[in-house]
Design a protein around this motif. Structure first.
Motif, mmCIF file in Angstrom:
data_model
loop_
_atom_site.group_PDB
_atom_site.id
_atom_site.type_symbol
_atom_site.label_atom_id
_atom_site.label_comp_id
_atom_site.label_asym_id
_atom_site.label_seq_id
_atom_site.Cartn_x
_atom_site.Cartn_y
_atom_site.Cartn_z
ATOM 1 N N ILE A 206 58.550 13.753 43.839
ATOM 2 C CA ILE A 206 57.212 13.517 43.281
ATOM 3 C C ILE A 206 56.745 12.108 43.606
ATOM 4 N N ILE A 207 57.659 11.140 43.544
ATOM 5 C CA ILE A 207 57.305 9.763 43.900
ATOM 6 C C ILE A 207 56.824 9.723 45.350
ATOM 7 N N ARG A 208 57.511 10.445 46.218
ATOM 8 C CA ARG A 208 57.104 10.509 47.630
ATOM 9 C C ARG A 208 55.672 11.057 47.754
ATOM 10 N N LYS A 209 55.414 12.164 47.080
ATOM 11 C CA LYS A 209 54.117 12.832 47.211
ATOM 12 C C LYS A 209 52.971 12.003 46.624
ATOM 13 N N GLU A 210 53.245 11.283 45.539
ATOM 14 C CA GLU A 210 52.175 10.565 44.849
ATOM 15 C C GLU A 210 52.077 9.092 45.236
ATOM 16 N N SER A 211 52.894 8.649 46.179
ATOM 17 C CA SER A 211 52.919 7.223 46.517
ATOM 18 C C SER A 211 51.643 6.737 47.199
ATOM 19 N N PHE A 212 50.793 7.662 47.665
ATOM 20 C CA PHE A 212 49.569 7.244 48.350
ATOM 21 C C PHE A 212 48.493 6.789 47.375
ATOM 22 N N GLU A 213 48.667 7.076 46.088
ATOM 23 C CA GLU A 213 47.738 6.577 45.066
ATOM 24 C C GLU A 213 48.533 5.796 44.028
ATOM 25 N N VAL A 214 48.376 4.483 44.052
ATOM 26 C CA VAL A 214 49.184 3.646 43.167
ATOM 27 C C VAL A 214 48.912 3.953 41.700
ATOM 28 N N GLU A 215 47.669 4.374 41.401
ATOM 29 C CA GLU A 215 47.349 4.707 40.007
ATOM 30 C C GLU A 215 48.176 5.904 39.521
ATOM 31 N N ASN A 216 48.456 6.823 40.417
ATOM 32 C CA ASN A 216 49.276 7.976 40.022
ATOM 33 C C ASN A 216 50.715 7.552 39.740
ATOM 34 N N LEU A 217 51.229 6.611 40.550
ATOM 35 C CA LEU A 217 52.580 6.100 40.293
ATOM 36 C C LEU A 217 52.618 5.350 38.970
ATOM 37 N N GLU A 218 51.611 4.517 38.724
ATOM 38 C CA GLU A 218 51.570 3.797 37.439
ATOM 39 C C GLU A 218 51.465 4.779 36.287
ATOM 40 N N ALA A 219 50.666 5.814 36.453
ATOM 41 C CA ALA A 219 50.531 6.822 35.386
ATOM 42 C C ALA A 219 51.879 7.464 35.091
ATOM 43 N N LEU A 220 52.624 7.805 36.136
ATOM 44 C CA LEU A 220 53.943 8.416 35.940
ATOM 45 C C LEU A 220 54.903 7.445 35.271
ATOM 46 N N PHE A 221 54.914 6.180 35.713
ATOM 47 C CA PHE A 221 55.854 5.200 35.163
ATOM 48 C C PHE A 221 55.508 4.858 33.715
ATOM 49 N N PHE A 222 54.232 4.546 33.471
ATOM 50 C CA PHE A 222 53.829 4.163 32.108
ATOM 51 C C PHE A 222 53.909 5.358 31.156
ATOM 52 N N GLY A 223 53.517 6.533 31.655
ATOM 53 C CA GLY A 223 53.568 7.711 30.794
ATOM 54 C C GLY A 223 54.987 8.072 30.416
ATOM 55 N N THR A 224 55.885 8.061 31.397
ATOM 56 C CA THR A 224 57.287 8.404 31.127
ATOM 57 C C THR A 224 57.935 7.380 30.204
ATOM 58 N N SER A 225 57.518 6.130 30.305
ATOM 59 C CA SER A 225 58.089 5.070 29.468
ATOM 60 C C SER A 225 57.641 5.158 28.015
ATOM 61 N N GLY A 226 56.573 5.925 27.762
ATOM 62 C CA GLY A 226 56.040 6.022 26.405
ATOM 63 C C GLY A 226 54.935 5.030 26.117
ATOM 64 N N LEU A 227 54.527 4.263 27.121
ATOM 65 C CA LEU A 227 53.495 3.227 26.904
ATOM 66 C C LEU A 227 52.083 3.813 26.849
ATOM 67 N N LEU A 228 51.932 5.098 27.091
ATOM 68 C CA LEU A 228 50.602 5.715 27.035
ATOM 69 C C LEU A 228 50.444 6.631 25.825
ATOM 70 N N GLN A 229 51.317 6.507 24.856
ATOM 71 C CA GLN A 229 51.299 7.442 23.725
ATOM 72 C C GLN A 229 50.194 7.147 22.710
#
Length: 423
Positions: A206-229
């Motif tokens: 998934i990181i490979r597929k979404e790496s072309f949009e940095v916002e998508n990577l940030e969304a995955l990282f911040f969301g998984t971390s719980g910072l978007l709750q």
């Protein structure tokens, strides 16, 4: 008295070898002390010993007291039936094999000089920090440098175990392994475990597929971390949260429990928000990062490859909804030095081992380019006259302190052995 001292005495024949006798008054001639493999079973393998007129080939077991044979249940273990000599410090009982034949016993303390015992006692007498602190600066430079090389590769071997575990977990995907390691080390000591959990919760495909949009990577990282709750008015926060739930649905990801990331006691530049954004930008900038990391052989090449900053939003934020003065938050050289020590060098070492390629000199040369670490352990060694000019030397001193000094492993340490020999 400890068993490792007896192992040292036997291995290096630090006793009167000319007048040895068993407890049954039979003459002992040592042809070969055996191989000290530190494996399960007897202490020394493939020894050759003459007892009386009979030459024996087999194993040697060593204990403080002969009764320890029964305490450790060796009489029931087939691995100990091949013991040809039982070496003890004190003899308090006779020892028999399973077939009721008696095992010859050597009482070692009867043949060790007081000088050897006194040297050992002097080395092992507790000091303020480490046992040999008053004599470190007197050790032969050649011995010290050779031991540092050994310590350096022992440290890499230890770190490789974690890498090989990741390799198994990721079905031998080296890119995924590198991603997990980078995530862990971007989190530093406080958030390293949380960041590693984030990386493991996100399939690298998934990181490979979404790496072309940095916002998508940030969304995955911040969301998984719980910072978007939580709920915030912040536009960027809202956008990331929307992207995160869209990506969750798109990839049918299950939400995992992640150890909460910590802001407390961190300098703002080390806040988890900043480090996660930098990690996202690194993978946005570089696809196939692993293939670019493996050939690196200089500090400058690392600085050039990993020259990334945060997304624009984080140039004037450290936390969501809280604006701060604008600052370009690039990865600092000191932070990249830590990445070299804890990620790049260990991955290169582990990968070269898996590929059957030897590159020890290249790794040492690489490490000597990195600035020395600064911490209490290195400062303490400095006070004993052991200065460090680069990270190769500081890493070896940390290994020495943690894996030998703290474990009281002087008799397995080349420096301790040298001091005993010199004394």
């Amino acid at each position: 008295m400890k068993e490792d001292f007896l192992h040292y005495v036997w291995k290096f024949k630090k006793f009167d070898t000319l007048n040895l006798k068993t407890t049954q008054d039979e003459q002992i001639t040592i042809i070969k002390t055996g191989d000290y493999l530190e494996l399960a079973g007897p202490d020394f393998f493939n020894a050759q010993i003459k007892i009386g007129d009979q030459k024996w080939a087999g194993n040697v077991e060593i204990h403080l007291k002969s009764s320890d044979w029964y305490l450790h249940h060796h009489e029931k273990d087939i691995a100990y039936q091949s013991v040809i000599l039982y070496v003890v410090w004190e003899h308090d009982t006779e020892i028999f094999r399973e077939n009721n034949t008696e095992i010859p016993v050597l009482i070692l303390k009867d043949f060790v000089s007081s000088d050897v015992i006194n040297n050992y006692s002097a080395l092992m007498t507790a000091k303020s920090w480490i046992f040999c602190e008053k004599h470190l600066a007197d050790i032969n430079d050649f011995v010290f440098k050779n031991w540092q090389e050994r310590l350096f590769f022992e440290r890499l071997e230890r770190k490789s175990k974690f890498i090989y575990d990741l390799l198994e977990e990721t079905n031998s995907d080296w890119e995924a392994v590198l991603f997990c390691l980078l995530a862990k080390n971007f989190g530093l000591n406080t958030n390293g475990n949380s960041f590693l959990q984030i990386a493991k919760a996100l399939p690298f495909s998934i990181i490979r597929k979404e790496s072309f949009e940095v916002e998508n990577l940030e969304a995955l990282f911040f969301g998984t971390s719980g910072l978007l709750q939580s709920e915030k008015e912040d536009v960027y926060f809202t956008d990331l949260k929307f992207r995160y739930f869209y990506l969750l649905h798109k990839y049918q990801l299950e939400r995992s429990y992640i150890e909460p990331v910590q802001f407390f006691k961190h300098r703002p530049d080390n806040f988890p928000t900043i480090r996660l954004s930098q990690l996202a930008n690194l993978y946005h900038k570089h696809q196939n990062l692993f293939s670019k990391v493996i050939p690196l052989k200089s500090v400058k090449s690392v600085y050039d490859l990993l020259a990334v900053s945060t997304s624009l939003y984080w140039q004037n934020h450290y936390q969501f909804d809280k604006e701060s003065p604008k600052k370009a938050k690039s990865l600092s050289k000191s932070f990249l030095d830590l990445i070299i020590l804890n990620t790049i060098i260990p991955v290169q070492f582990a990968y070269s081992n898996k590929m059957g390629v030897s590159m020890p000199e290249d790794l040492i040369t690489f490490m000597t380019e990195v600035a020395p670490e600064k911490n209490a352990v290195i400062d303490k060694f400095e006070s004993f006259g052991i200065s460090s000019k680069n990270a190769f030397e500081t890493q070896t001193l940390l290994e020495l302190k943690n894996e030998y000094c703290n474990q009281k492993g002087c008799l397995n340490c080349a420096l301790g052995m040298e001091l005993l020999k010199n004394n």
